[in-house]
Design an enzyme around this catalytic site. Sequence first.
Site, PDB file in Angstrom:
ATOM      1  N   HIS A   1      16.500  55.251  23.671  1.00 51.10           N
ATOM      2  CA  HIS A   1      16.820  54.761  25.015  1.00 51.10           C
ATOM      3  C   HIS A   1      18.187  55.297  25.478  1.00 51.10           C
ATOM      4  CE1 HIS A   1      17.019  51.662  28.263  1.00 51.10           C
ATOM      5  NE2 HIS A   1      18.308  51.774  28.022  1.00 51.10           N
ATOM      6  N   GLU A   2      19.187  55.197  24.609  1.00 47.95           N
ATOM      7  CA  GLU A   2      20.540  55.631  25.003  1.00 47.95           C
ATOM      8  C   GLU A   2      20.602  57.146  25.215  1.00 47.95           C
ATOM      9  OE1 GLU A   2      22.924  53.603  25.912  1.00 47.95           O
ATOM     10  OE2 GLU A   2      21.535  51.973  25.480  1.00 47.95           O
TER      11      GLU A   2
HETATM   12 ZN   LIG Z   1      19.952  51.501  29.273  1.00 47.30          ZN
END
Ligand SMILES: [Zn+2]
Length: 267
Positions: A117-118
Amino acid sequence: MRTVLFLCFLILFGLNLQSCSSVKTPDDSEINAMALKSYEEVKSKAKISNNADWTAMVNRVASRIAKASGENFQWEWMLIDSPEVNAWCMPGGKIAVYTGIMPVLQTEGALAAVLGHEVAHATKRHGKKQYARAMKGNIAGVVIGTATVIGGQIFCKSESCRMITGLGGAAAGFAVAFFDRKFSRGDETEADKVGQDFMAKAGYDPAEAVKVWERMGAANQGKAPPEFMSTHPSDETRRKNLSTWLPEAEAVYSQAPQKYGVGESIK
Ligand SMILES: [Zn+2]
């Protein structure tokens, strides 16, 4: 550029104007240079974890996610010894994981989901959009001007941002924009989708992405939201999305050259 920004600050501050049209959106190399400066600053102040197992886990998960992203960044990562429940990836591939998030995640696969996600925020250039939005909203413009005088500290709301002292000019504006401004809902949804594909491609069971938010929610009960959740709105829609995309991510997972399932558990 700094002079132009400083003049903008003076104009904005003095005349209380709502926009400064001469501020252009920075390109990748400019934003990466600001991110690198902020990253080096965090690294110089942070206590790096000496937990050998967790460090090895962060090393292998981050390198697999970096490879799966297909992005040619100058990748770097660190495990910071801090109770903060947090992780982030700056533009240009500079990653930090805080030890506080590790027990909450429970599995290596969940760490892959968070890093997926990051990293997706970085590959989709969300930080650049965020910085541009902050500039348009005057916030970074004010910080950039002020930072050259007083270090920008008063504008920091998060611990990560406050760690960055002494930065001048655009890098200070970047730090405040990156750490204290939330990504838009659309950017979050995109990072969830792309991140789930990255983790699957890296060989981790994408079902762990759904479980991350359940574990975060459970760990959060009765407490103030941890840093990671305060900047990442967790809701039913998000979990539903990740479940809906699961068959697609599982197809990606089935093609992964090596499969690690949920990986090792985090103790
Ligand atoms: Zn995020």
